[in-house]
Motif scaffolding. Sequence first.
Motif, PDB file in Angstrom:
ATOM      1  N   ARG A 144     -11.753   0.634   2.682  1.00 50.41           N
ATOM      2  CA  ARG A 144     -11.559   1.631   3.719  1.00 50.41           C
ATOM      3  C   ARG A 144     -10.180   2.266   3.581  1.00 50.41           C
ATOM      4  O   ARG A 144      -9.206   1.592   3.241  1.00 50.41           O
ATOM      5  N   VAL A 145     -10.092   3.563   3.829  1.00 51.39           N
ATOM      6  CA  VAL A 145      -8.798   4.255   3.797  1.00 51.39           C
ATOM      7  C   VAL A 145      -8.489   4.678   5.237  1.00 51.39           C
ATOM      8  O   VAL A 145      -8.989   5.689   5.721  1.00 51.39           O
ATOM      9  N   PRO A 146      -7.684   3.891   5.969  1.00 48.63           N
ATOM     10  CA  PRO A 146      -7.447   4.206   7.378  1.00 48.63           C
ATOM     11  C   PRO A 146      -6.596   5.461   7.579  1.00 48.63           C
ATOM     12  O   PRO A 146      -5.812   5.850   6.700  1.00 48.63           O
ATOM     13  N   SER A 147      -6.780   6.079   8.746  1.00 49.16           N
ATOM     14  CA  SER A 147      -6.032   7.300   9.075  1.00 49.16           C
ATOM     15  C   SER A 147      -5.202   7.095  10.346  1.00 49.16           C
ATOM     16  O   SER A 147      -5.612   6.397  11.267  1.00 49.16           O
TER      17      SER A 147
ATOM     18  N   LEU B  79      -5.767  16.024   1.427  1.00 50.47           N
ATOM     19  CA  LEU B  79      -5.756  14.577   1.709  1.00 50.47           C
ATOM     20  C   LEU B  79      -6.824  13.858   0.887  1.00 50.47           C
ATOM     21  O   LEU B  79      -6.588  12.746   0.390  1.00 50.47           O
ATOM     22  N   ASN B  80      -7.991  14.483   0.718  1.00 48.74           N
ATOM     23  CA  ASN B  80      -9.017  13.815  -0.090  1.00 48.74           C
ATOM     24  C   ASN B  80      -8.594  13.714  -1.556  1.00 48.74           C
ATOM     25  O   ASN B  80      -8.875  12.720  -2.218  1.00 48.74           O
ATOM     26  N   ALA B  81      -7.880  14.712  -2.054  1.00 42.57           N
ATOM     27  CA  ALA B  81      -7.352  14.631  -3.426  1.00 42.57           C
ATOM     28  C   ALA B  81      -6.306  13.510  -3.511  1.00 42.57           C
ATOM     29  O   ALA B  81      -6.242  12.772  -4.504  1.00 42.57           O
ATOM     30  N   GLN B  82      -5.500  13.355  -2.452  1.00 41.81           N
ATOM     31  CA  GLN B  82      -4.520  12.248  -2.432  1.00 41.81           C
ATOM     32  C   GLN B  82      -5.254  10.904  -2.461  1.00 41.81           C
ATOM     33  O   GLN B  82      -4.836   9.981  -3.162  1.00 41.81           O
ATOM     34  N   ILE B  83      -6.337  10.808  -1.690  1.00 35.12           N
ATOM     35  CA  ILE B  83      -7.103   9.548  -1.656  1.00 35.12           C
ATOM     36  C   ILE B  83      -7.706   9.277  -3.036  1.00 35.12           C
ATOM     37  O   ILE B  83      -7.606   8.172  -3.574  1.00 35.12           O
ATOM     38  N   GLU B  84      -8.282  10.318  -3.647  1.00 36.37           N
ATOM     39  CA  GLU B  84      -8.858  10.132  -4.989  1.00 36.37           C
ATOM     40  C   GLU B  84      -7.780   9.758  -6.005  1.00 36.37           C
ATOM     41  O   GLU B  84      -8.035   9.051  -6.971  1.00 36.37           O
ATOM     42  N   SER B  85      -6.551  10.216  -5.774  1.00 39.37           N
ATOM     43  CA  SER B  85      -5.464   9.910  -6.704  1.00 39.37           C
ATOM     44  C   SER B  85      -4.844   8.542  -6.453  1.00 39.37           C
ATOM     45  O   SER B  85      -4.050   8.068  -7.266  1.00 39.37           O
ATOM     46  N   GLY B  86      -5.146   7.925  -5.300  1.00 35.92           N
ATOM     47  CA  GLY B  86      -4.690   6.541  -5.112  1.00 35.92           C
ATOM     48  C   GLY B  86      -3.995   6.173  -3.810  1.00 35.92           C
ATOM     49  O   GLY B  86      -3.608   5.015  -3.655  1.00 35.92           O
ATOM     50  N   VAL B  87      -3.822   7.110  -2.851  1.00 36.83           N
ATOM     51  CA  VAL B  87      -3.188   6.653  -1.600  1.00 36.83           C
ATOM     52  C   VAL B  87      -4.174   5.773  -0.835  1.00 36.83           C
ATOM     53  O   VAL B  87      -5.381   5.955  -0.911  1.00 36.83           O
ATOM     54  N   GLN B  88      -3.627   4.785  -0.104  1.00 36.29           N
ATOM     55  CA  GLN B  88      -4.490   3.774   0.518  1.00 36.29           C
ATOM     56  C   GLN B  88      -4.599   3.912   2.037  1.00 36.29           C
ATOM     57  O   GLN B  88      -5.313   3.157   2.696  1.00 36.29           O
ATOM     58  N   ALA B  89      -3.851   4.860   2.608  1.00 36.61           N
ATOM     59  CA  ALA B  89      -3.963   5.210   4.033  1.00 36.61           C
ATOM     60  C   ALA B  89      -3.414   6.624   4.124  1.00 36.61           C
ATOM     61  O   ALA B  89      -2.663   7.061   3.235  1.00 36.61           O
TER      62      ALA B  89
ATOM     63  N   ILE C 131     -10.285  17.444  10.631  1.00 33.65           N
ATOM     64  CA  ILE C 131      -9.733  16.845   9.408  1.00 33.65           C
ATOM     65  C   ILE C 131     -10.205  15.397   9.285  1.00 33.65           C
ATOM     66  O   ILE C 131     -10.713  14.984   8.238  1.00 33.65           O
ATOM     67  N   VAL C 132     -10.048  14.626  10.375  1.00 35.07           N
ATOM     68  CA  VAL C 132     -10.436  13.212  10.326  1.00 35.07           C
ATOM     69  C   VAL C 132     -11.916  13.093   9.957  1.00 35.07           C
ATOM     70  O   VAL C 132     -12.306  12.251   9.144  1.00 35.07           O
ATOM     71  N   ALA C 133     -12.746  13.983  10.510  1.00 35.83           N
ATOM     72  CA  ALA C 133     -14.185  13.938  10.217  1.00 35.83           C
ATOM     73  C   ALA C 133     -14.463  14.262   8.743  1.00 35.83           C
ATOM     74  O   ALA C 133     -15.478  13.816   8.190  1.00 35.83           O
ATOM     75  N   GLY C 134     -13.576  15.033   8.112  1.00 37.16           N
ATOM     76  CA  GLY C 134     -13.798  15.445   6.727  1.00 37.16           C
ATOM     77  C   GLY C 134     -13.185  14.519   5.690  1.00 37.16           C
ATOM     78  O   GLY C 134     -13.337  14.740   4.478  1.00 37.16           O
ATOM     79  N   LEU C 135     -12.480  13.483   6.138  1.00 37.94           N
ATOM     80  CA  LEU C 135     -11.794  12.599   5.190  1.00 37.94           C
ATOM     81  C   LEU C 135     -12.761  11.637   4.509  1.00 37.94           C
ATOM     82  O   LEU C 135     -13.716  11.164   5.134  1.00 37.94           O
ATOM     83  N   LEU C 136     -12.471  11.324   3.253  1.00 33.94           N
ATOM     84  CA  LEU C 136     -13.201  10.256   2.565  1.00 33.94           C
ATOM     85  C   LEU C 136     -12.892   8.967   3.311  1.00 33.94           C
ATOM     86  O   LEU C 136     -11.726   8.666   3.559  1.00 33.94           O
ATOM     87  N   ARG C 137     -13.899   8.224   3.721  1.00 34.07           N
ATOM     88  CA  ARG C 137     -13.671   7.015   4.510  1.00 34.07           C
ATOM     89  C   ARG C 137     -13.241   5.850   3.643  1.00 34.07           C
ATOM     90  O   ARG C 137     -12.578   4.927   4.073  1.00 34.07           O
ATOM     91  N   GLN C 138     -13.693   5.854   2.411  1.00 36.01           N
ATOM     92  CA  GLN C 138     -13.286   4.759   1.537  1.00 36.01           C
ATOM     93  C   GLN C 138     -13.159   5.199   0.090  1.00 36.01           C
ATOM     94  O   GLN C 138     -13.666   6.238  -0.302  1.00 36.01           O
TER      95      GLN C 138
ATOM     96  N   PRO D  38       0.812  -1.220   0.000  1.00 33.40           N
ATOM     97  CA  PRO D  38       0.000   0.000   0.000  1.00 33.40           C
ATOM     98  C   PRO D  38       0.847   1.273   0.000  1.00 33.40           C
ATOM     99  O   PRO D  38       1.993   1.271   0.474  1.00 33.40           O
ATOM    100  N   LEU D  39       0.244   2.348  -0.504  1.00 32.93           N
ATOM    101  CA  LEU D  39       0.895   3.659  -0.527  1.00 32.93           C
ATOM    102  C   LEU D  39       0.232   4.574   0.515  1.00 32.93           C
ATOM    103  O   LEU D  39      -0.990   4.726   0.530  1.00 32.93           O
ATOM    104  N   ILE D  40       1.070   5.173   1.365  1.00 34.15           N
ATOM    105  CA  ILE D  40       0.588   6.097   2.402  1.00 34.15           C
ATOM    106  C   ILE D  40       0.687   7.534   1.882  1.00 34.15           C
ATOM    107  O   ILE D  40       1.719   7.935   1.350  1.00 34.15           O
ATOM    108  N   GLY D  41      -0.387   8.300   2.087  1.00 30.04           N
ATOM    109  CA  GLY D  41      -0.346   9.743   1.822  1.00 30.04           C
ATOM    110  C   GLY D  41      -0.242  10.465   3.151  1.00 30.04           C
ATOM    111  O   GLY D  41      -0.447   9.861   4.204  1.00 30.04           O
ATOM    112  N   PHE D  42       0.073  11.749   3.131  1.00 32.73           N
ATOM    113  CA  PHE D  42       0.205  12.454   4.408  1.00 32.73           C
ATOM    114  C   PHE D  42       0.019  13.952   4.269  1.00 32.73           C
ATOM    115  O   PHE D  42       0.034  14.506   3.159  1.00 32.73           O
TER     116      PHE D  42
END
Length: 357
Positions: free
Chosen positions: A242-245, A193-203, A230-237, A140-144
Motif C-alpha cells: 500500500r502507498v499511503p497518502s 504523483l503516480n509517476a513518483q509512485i511508479e518510480s519508487g516513492v512509498q508514501a 487527486i486522492v481518488a486518482g492515486l495508485l493505491r499500491q 521509506p521515501l516520501i513523494g509530494f
Amino acid sequence: MTRPRNDNFLRALLKEPTDYTPLWLMRQAGRYLPEYCETRKRAGSFLQLCKNPALACEVTLQPLSRYNLDAAILFSDILTVPDAMGLGLTFTEGEGPKFERPLREEWAIRDLSAPDPYDHLRYVMDGICEIRRALGNSVPLIGFAGSPYTLACYMIEGAASSDYRRVKTMIYTRPDLMHHILSVTADAVVGYLNAQIESGVQAVMIFDTWGGGLSAAAYREFSLHYMQRIVAGLLRQRDGERVPSIVFTKGGGCWLEAIADIGCDAVGIDWTLDIGEARRRVGHKVSLQGNLDPAVLCASSDIIAAETRRILDSYGPGNTGHVFNLGHGIAQWTPPEHVTALVETVHEYSRALRRKN
Ligand code: CP3
C-alpha cells in the motif's frame, strides 16, 4: 517488494502497531543545515539543485545522516509542476519563487495542459530512482506535490502574496476560470504523483499551504474538492505494498473532519490544534501527522523536550496512528543540534509511554 527495515512511518500511517512514534520533519533538508547550503552553492541555485538528480539525492540524505529520522522526503519543490506547465519558474535569493508568465489572460488559462511527468519532470523521477538506490532498504521515501489551490495561488499571483487578491477576485468573479485552472492542475498532480509512485516513492503527501485562507464554503469548493479528486486518482499500491497518502492544509484545523473524509490515510495538522482533540474528532478514520510549532526548535533542549512530551501525552495511549512532525517547515535559523533533542525525545518518550500503557 519488501518494506524497508525501518517501516514504522508506513505502519503508523496504516494504523499498524509500532514500538515508538516515528518522525520526520517538513523541510528536513534545508538552509538550517550548513551542508545543504554548501551543496546548493555547488549546484549554482536552488532550482538547479532540484533539477540535478545526483545533487537532489545528496541533500535528501543529509538530514538522515545527522539524525535518526524515520523517513526521507524527496528533495524538490511543489512549484516544479507549474514550471513544467510552461510558466517559467525562477527563485531569486531572498525573494522566493517567481513565475515569468503568470496566468493573467483567459487565453493563457484555456491553453493550460497537464505535462507528461516522464518528459518535463523526468529529473524528479531520475532523482527518486537514485534516492531509492542510495537509501537501500533503510527507511521509506516520501513523494509530494502541492494542492491544486496552493499551486494556483502561485500560478495566478506569479509570486508569494500577502493577500492573494488576484486569486480571490477570480474565485468570486470568474469561478469558471478558477475551476478550469484547478481541474487541469489536479490532472497534472495525479499524473505527477503516480509517476513518483511508479518510480519508487512509498508514501505521498499533498501540501495545501494556502487553503486555510479561504472561507469554509470556498475551501470545500476550490481546495478540498480537488484534493479529493487527486486522492481518488492515486495508485493505491505498488508491488503489492500500500502507498499511503497524507493531506496537509495549513490552517485547516476547523475542517479536520471534512479533510479526514476524502479518502486519505493521514491528515497533517499545524500547531494551532491540540492533537488529542484532533484525534477524538477523527476517531479511527485517519492517522495524524504533526504538530510541534517549528519556533520551539529555537528554544533550549529542555523546553524542546517538554513541548514534545506535551504533544505525545496529548495524543494519548495506543501504539499507532501518529507520525510526529512539525506543524510547518523547519525554520532556516534553527540550530541543527536542537533537532537532535527533538528526535531523541520523540523516540525515547513514546517508547516509555507504550511501556506504561
Ligand atoms: O520537506 C522537504 O525537505 C522537501 C523539500 C521541499 C521544499 N519545498 C524545499 C525548499 C518541500 C516539500 C517543499 C514544499 C513547498 N514549496 C511548499 C509547501 C510547504 C510549505 O512550506 O508551505 C511551498 C509553498 C513551496 C514553495 C516555495 N519553495 C517557497 C514559497 C519558497 C521560498 C521560501 C523559502 O523558504 O525560501 C521555496 C523554496 C524552498 N523549497 C527552499 C527549500 C529547501 C529554500 C530555497 C533555498 O535553498 O534557498
